[in-house]
Scaffold this motif. Structure first.
Motif, PDB file in Angstrom:
ATOM      1  N   ALA A  91      60.536 -15.923   4.726  1.00 48.60           N
ATOM      2  CA  ALA A  91      60.334 -17.010   5.618  1.00 48.60           C
ATOM      3  C   ALA A  91      59.054 -17.713   5.643  1.00 48.60           C
ATOM      4  N   THR A  92      59.101 -18.833   6.191  1.00 44.98           N
ATOM      5  CA  THR A  92      57.624 -19.645   5.832  1.00 44.98           C
ATOM      6  C   THR A  92      57.697 -20.572   7.222  1.00 44.98           C
ATOM      7  N   VAL A  93      56.505 -21.195   7.558  1.00 44.63           N
ATOM      8  CA  VAL A  93      56.167 -21.740   8.678  1.00 44.63           C
ATOM      9  C   VAL A  93      57.269 -23.021   8.608  1.00 44.63           C
ATOM     10  N   TYR A  94      57.079 -23.639   7.161  1.00 47.36           N
ATOM     11  CA  TYR A  94      58.085 -24.721   7.156  1.00 47.36           C
ATOM     12  C   TYR A  94      59.513 -24.604   7.436  1.00 47.36           C
ATOM     13  N   ASP A  95      60.089 -23.336   7.574  1.00 42.08           N
ATOM     14  CA  ASP A  95      61.324 -23.071   8.069  1.00 42.08           C
ATOM     15  C   ASP A  95      61.555 -23.350   9.454  1.00 42.08           C
ATOM     16  N   GLN A 168      62.973  -0.384  19.871  1.00 41.57           N
ATOM     17  CA  GLN A 168      62.103  -1.239  20.198  1.00 41.57           C
ATOM     18  C   GLN A 168      61.176  -1.505  18.705  1.00 41.57           C
ATOM     19  N   SER A 169      60.665  -0.579  18.312  1.00 48.27           N
ATOM     20  CA  SER A 169      59.755  -0.807  16.997  1.00 48.27           C
ATOM     21  C   SER A 169      60.257  -1.894  15.931  1.00 48.27           C
ATOM     22  N   GLY A 170      61.715  -1.505  15.801  1.00 45.82           N
ATOM     23  CA  GLY A 170      62.247  -2.654  14.924  1.00 45.82           C
ATOM     24  C   GLY A 170      62.449  -3.847  15.562  1.00 45.82           C
ATOM     25  N   MET A 171      62.720  -4.005  16.722  1.00 41.36           N
ATOM     26  CA  MET A 171      62.721  -5.450  17.202  1.00 41.36           C
ATOM     27  C   MET A 171      61.241  -5.947  17.101  1.00 41.36           C
ATOM     28  N   GLN A 172      60.121  -5.020  17.255  1.00 36.78           N
ATOM     29  CA  GLN A 172      58.609  -5.802  16.975  1.00 36.78           C
ATOM     30  C   GLN A 172      58.393  -6.100  15.750  1.00 36.78           C
ATOM     31  N   ALA A 173      58.926  -5.379  14.859  1.00 38.72           N
ATOM     32  CA  ALA A 173      58.739  -5.601  13.368  1.00 38.72           C
ATOM     33  C   ALA A 173      59.696  -6.701  12.712  1.00 38.72           C
ATOM     34  N   THR A 174      61.007  -6.950  13.333  1.00 40.91           N
ATOM     35  CA  THR A 174      61.815  -8.106  12.501  1.00 40.91           C
ATOM     36  C   THR A 174      61.801  -9.454  13.283  1.00 40.91           C
ATOM     37  N   GLY A 175      61.287  -9.296  14.657  1.00 47.75           N
ATOM     38  CA  GLY A 175      61.733 -10.604  15.199  1.00 47.75           C
ATOM     39  C   GLY A 175      60.823 -11.150  16.162  1.00 47.75           C
ATOM     40  N   VAL A 176      61.239 -12.238  16.734  1.00 43.96           N
ATOM     41  CA  VAL A 176      60.341 -13.244  17.701  1.00 43.96           C
ATOM     42  C   VAL A 176      58.968 -13.929  17.112  1.00 43.96           C
ATOM     43  N   VAL A 177      58.546 -13.527  16.035  1.00 44.37           N
ATOM     44  CA  VAL A 177      57.295 -14.041  15.534  1.00 44.37           C
ATOM     45  C   VAL A 177      57.584 -15.474  15.547  1.00 44.37           C
ATOM     46  N   ASP A 178      58.747 -15.938  14.917  1.00 46.18           N
ATOM     47  CA  ASP A 178      58.926 -17.340  14.588  1.00 46.18           C
ATOM     48  C   ASP A 178      58.899 -18.132  15.907  1.00 46.18           C
ATOM     49  N   ASN A 179      59.618 -17.535  16.827  1.00 43.30           N
ATOM     50  CA  ASN A 179      59.828 -18.165  18.188  1.00 43.30           C
ATOM     51  C   ASN A 179      58.372 -18.122  18.902  1.00 43.30           C
ATOM     52  N   MET A 181      55.605 -18.406  17.355  1.00 38.46           N
ATOM     53  CA  MET A 181      54.696 -19.440  16.790  1.00 38.46           C
ATOM     54  C   MET A 181      55.044 -20.928  16.977  1.00 38.46           C
ATOM     55  N   LEU A 182      56.333 -21.138  17.638  1.00 39.11           N
ATOM     56  CA  LEU A 182      56.818 -22.540  17.885  1.00 39.11           C
ATOM     57  C   LEU A 182      55.834 -23.216  18.682  1.00 39.11           C
ATOM     58  N   PRO A 183      55.128 -22.745  19.807  1.00 36.87           N
ATOM     59  CA  PRO A 183      54.209 -23.817  20.795  1.00 36.87           C
ATOM     60  C   PRO A 183      53.110 -24.334  19.853  1.00 36.87           C
ATOM     61  N   ALA A 184      52.716 -23.093  19.049  1.00 34.38           N
ATOM     62  CA  ALA A 184      51.580 -23.621  17.992  1.00 34.38           C
ATOM     63  C   ALA A 184      51.948 -24.686  17.136  1.00 34.38           C
ATOM     64  N   VAL A 185      53.121 -24.467  16.190  1.00 34.39           N
ATOM     65  CA  VAL A 185      53.540 -25.383  15.302  1.00 34.39           C
ATOM     66  C   VAL A 185      53.757 -26.845  16.126  1.00 34.39           C
ATOM     67  N   ARG A 255      44.906 -25.406  11.762  1.00 31.92           N
ATOM     68  CA  ARG A 255      44.069 -25.679  13.022  1.00 31.92           C
ATOM     69  C   ARG A 255      44.802 -24.808  14.110  1.00 31.92           C
ATOM     70  N   TYR A 256      46.105 -24.981  14.406  1.00 28.38           N
ATOM     71  CA  TYR A 256      46.658 -24.504  15.625  1.00 28.38           C
ATOM     72  C   TYR A 256      47.292 -23.156  15.424  1.00 28.38           C
ATOM     73  N   LEU A 257      47.578 -23.007  14.117  1.00 26.34           N
ATOM     74  CA  LEU A 257      48.049 -21.384  13.850  1.00 26.34           C
ATOM     75  C   LEU A 257      46.754 -20.382  13.639  1.00 26.34           C
ATOM     76  N   ALA A 258      45.808 -21.101  13.399  1.00 25.78           N
ATOM     77  CA  ALA A 258      44.433 -20.087  13.687  1.00 25.78           C
ATOM     78  C   ALA A 258      44.274 -19.699  15.010  1.00 25.78           C
ATOM     79  N   THR A 259      44.660 -20.638  15.932  1.00 22.80           N
ATOM     80  CA  THR A 259      44.227 -20.101  17.362  1.00 22.80           C
ATOM     81  C   THR A 259      45.398 -19.200  17.751  1.00 22.80           C
ATOM     82  N   PHE A 260      46.503 -19.399  17.270  1.00 27.31           N
ATOM     83  CA  PHE A 260      47.585 -18.371  17.603  1.00 27.31           C
ATOM     84  C   PHE A 260      47.415 -16.980  17.127  1.00 27.31           C
ATOM     85  N   LEU A 261      46.934 -17.016  15.790  1.00 25.19           N
ATOM     86  CA  LEU A 261      46.513 -15.680  15.248  1.00 25.19           C
ATOM     87  C   LEU A 261      45.482 -14.946  16.093  1.00 25.19           C
TER      88      LEU A 261
END
Length: 288
Positions: A91-95, A168-179, A181-185, A255-261
């Protein structure tokens, strides 16, 4: 919930978010950044590789997700259903963007057309896949301020637990990161710099005989006018190159993703640690 290209890792958590009834404000095209976006400030000196760093964070560990496919296939077969193994995709940010990058060569070859994966699918045994939450209480996770939930008695939950050590670890490893990131994107897309370059793009398009205020609307209109789609796409691509639209957009995303990270270092560490466990367990599972 926002819809975008689903990777085999992201699908699991997307289902979990659906079960939890979670959503995320704002569209992925940047026309509605949402209230959360206004709270994000751009980094002054962002690493030009920030988007690449975000891309790495978006995709779960490949070996771990391959192992999860094995577990899902076995579990669904035992439940009387079936599962078609899928190759984990990067997956990429452009997705996360409705408006995809477009080069002049791409426009000449295929216009706005692109191949997008539909992700993984379970055949039969829907309840077996999702679980019921009756024999075991649903497991919740709260990461990046996003709550998600998975039933541990379904094949989805079992695959996460076996590969990543716990649901719970599986949920942390595989999901929600894209959601997450959306405010920063969306903030990047709503920046003054993007407004300025979009104005330049629109002026260029007028000179080319196309009257569109934004590339999003050009894309939408092209799809509604199949006979003119290629011409609009080519004019769009030429104007994006002329005003350096993609370079400006990437710069703002950096610039905005740097703030997120930076703001989420602790949670990102949690995600990466969970993926390390998944990679270790994958060796055993894939070895048979």
């Amino acid at each position: 919930m926002r819809r975008h290209v689903m990777t085999t890792g992201a699908t699991a958590i997307a289902v979990a978010l659906a079960l939890a009834g979670c959503g995320n404000g704002g569209g992925s095209g940047g026309t509605n950044p949402g209230a959360a976006s206004a709270q994000i400030s751009p980094a002054q000196n962002a690493d030009p590789q920030t988007v690449a760093q975000a891309n790495a964070l978006l995709s779960p560990n490949e070996a771990a997700e391959q192992a999860r496919q094995v577990v899902l296939e076995t579990c669904m077969a035992a439940a009387g259903g079936s599962w078609t193994r899928q190759t984990p995709e990067k997956a990429t940010v452009y997705d996360l963007l409705a408006l995809r990058p477009l080069t002049i060569e791409q426009a000449r070859q295929r216009g706005y057309n692109e191949d997008r994966s539909t992700g993984e699918q379970a055949q039969g045994g829907g309840q077996a896949f999702l679980g019921t939450g009756q024999t075991e209480a649903p497991v919740s996770a709260d990461l990046f301020g996003i709550k998600s939930q998975v039933n541990p008695d379904g094949c989805l939950g079992k695959s996460l637990a076996e590969v990543y050590g716990s649901v719970q670890s599986g949920m942390q490893a595989t999901g929600v990161v894209d959601n997450a990131m959306l405010p920063a994107v969306n903030a990047a897309l709503a920046s003054q710099e993007m407004s300025d370059v979009t104005g330049k793009w629109s002026a260029c398009m007028k000179q080319a005989g196309e009257n569109f205020p934004t590339p999003d609307l050009a894309t939408m209109n092209a799809r509604q006018q199949p006979d003119r789609s290629m011409a609009i796409a080519l004019a769009d691509a030429k104007c994006r190159e002329s005003v350096r639209y993609e370079q400006v957009r990437t710069s703002q995303l950096n610039r905005y993703l740097a703030t997120f990270l930076r703001q989420h270092e602790a949670e990102i560490t949690t995600v990466l640690d969970a993926r390390k466990v998944g990679a270790q367990n994958a060796e055993r599972i894939l070895a048979g």
